[in-house]
Design a protein around this motif. Sequence first.
Motif, short mmCIF file in Angstrom:
data_model
loop_
_atom_site.label_atom_id
_atom_site.label_comp_id
_atom_site.label_asym_id
_atom_site.label_seq_id
_atom_site.Cartn_x
_atom_site.Cartn_y
_atom_site.Cartn_z
N HIS A 107 0.83 -1.21 0.00
CA HIS A 107 0.00 0.00 0.00
C HIS A 107 0.86 1.25 0.00
N ARG A 108 1.97 1.22 0.73
CA ARG A 108 2.86 2.37 0.77
C ARG A 108 3.52 2.58 -0.59
N MET A 109 3.95 1.49 -1.23
CA MET A 109 4.56 1.60 -2.55
C MET A 109 3.57 2.15 -3.57
N LYS A 110 2.31 1.78 -3.44
CA LYS A 110 1.29 2.20 -4.40
C LYS A 110 0.65 3.53 -4.02
N GLY A 111 1.11 4.14 -2.92
CA GLY A 111 0.63 5.47 -2.55
C GLY A 111 -0.76 5.52 -1.98
N GLY A 125 3.12 16.63 -8.17
CA GLY A 125 3.34 16.41 -9.59
C GLY A 125 4.56 15.54 -9.82
N TYR A 126 4.53 14.77 -10.89
CA TYR A 126 5.65 13.86 -11.17
C TYR A 126 5.93 13.81 -12.66
N THR A 127 7.19 14.02 -13.02
CA THR A 127 7.67 13.86 -14.39
C THR A 127 8.84 12.88 -14.36
N PRO A 128 8.71 11.71 -14.99
CA PRO A 128 9.78 10.70 -14.93
C PRO A 128 11.14 11.27 -15.30
N GLU A 152 -2.68 9.47 -10.49
CA GLU A 152 -2.99 8.05 -10.47
C GLU A 152 -2.19 7.27 -11.50
N GLU A 153 -1.80 7.92 -12.58
CA GLU A 153 -1.10 7.22 -13.66
C GLU A 153 0.30 6.75 -13.24
N VAL A 168 2.34 9.42 -2.25
CA VAL A 168 0.87 9.41 -2.29
C VAL A 168 0.47 9.68 -3.73
N ARG A 169 -0.57 9.00 -4.21
CA ARG A 169 -1.04 9.27 -5.56
C ARG A 169 -2.55 9.41 -5.58
N GLY A 170 -3.03 10.15 -6.56
CA GLY A 170 -4.46 10.40 -6.70
C GLY A 170 -4.68 11.66 -7.51
N ASP A 171 -5.87 12.22 -7.41
CA ASP A 171 -6.22 13.46 -8.10
C ASP A 171 -5.60 14.62 -7.32
N LEU A 172 -4.65 15.29 -7.93
CA LEU A 172 -3.89 16.33 -7.22
C LEU A 172 -4.71 17.59 -6.94
#
Length: 353
Positions: A107-111, A125-128, A152-153, A168-172
């Motif tokens: 769960h922690r890895m998946k945010g 925000g995240y840019t590889p 989420e992507e 954490v991931r989701g709708d920013l």
Amino acid sequence: MPFVLIRLIRGLGSSRVWVLPGSIILVVFLTSWPLMAWAEPSSNTITSVANYWWWFLVTAATVGYGDFFPTSAGGRVVGAYVIVGGIVTLTTLFTRVASAIENAKGHRMKGHLSSDMSDHLVIVGYTPGRTERLIREIIADDDHPITLCAWEETPENPMPEQPHLGFVRGDLAEESVLRRAGVHQAARLLIDARDDNEALAVTVAVTHVNPEAHTVVALRDMSRAHNFSYIAADVRCVQWHSPRLAIEELQDPGIAIVYADLMSHGGRNTYSTRLPEALHQMNFGQVQEVLGRHFTTTVLAVQHEGAVINPGWDTQLPEDAVVYYVGERRLSPEEIARAVARQPYKQRAASVD
């Protein structure tokens, strides 16, 4: 390590890990005590209230100190029942704890988990590739914890090797997601969105959750920076293509304004001028004083034979050096020579010595 253990114990305490093992050992305890009292003679104090719980504990844990023990055949059978019950309880407990740890890690890895950090930096925000470089540079200069809040992507934490990086991931633009990232408790916020329109929407949400944090927004089109002043006057906008400037503004608030003033028309700017021969016997500190006193400029560096150097205050400058400085306008070699000539004789003589 203590921090990790505390978080683990807190997480296990709030889960249902203990329900089944606790139920098993409770049933074994409640059924074994009357059976032991029935099987053992009254002369054996093992069944007393003061002793049985202790004997049950060490027997179920398979420690077996031997200070109390059953003497009858029936009592030994009850003892075997307690041992088996203890082994089943411990096996169940360890299995469920291991499963809970693995699930928590997943769960922690998946945010999916909430961050419990405070006074930290949140990167929204995240840019590889770009974000990883930003985080590594920030960590190299600053040991404060960081939480990465991505869309989420992004399926999982892109930097699991960083122990103090939350994810954490989701709708920013959702308040619940931002609160899971600890935005409401953050000291600094970097909004590094996929485009400027998204940056504007995310900034509205972020400042709603935490209007007090030092907020930095990376923009591709700096002409849109005035739109962000409508949200909050102290939001700092930096050029997206200059990630180092974003880091500097996070660590030294206000530096973006200095750079913006230097680069704006009418403000100070950076210039270079080749030193005249009149300066070949002066050191770097005296050049700083001459230009500062007469032209209100600040010397940044000196170039000599293709290499840019940052000389010490007493370093004597070569006669063909190029000086780089911040000032209101570009200076000619002749102006610098006249300024040197106006220096008090003692100062110029000191430079010769």
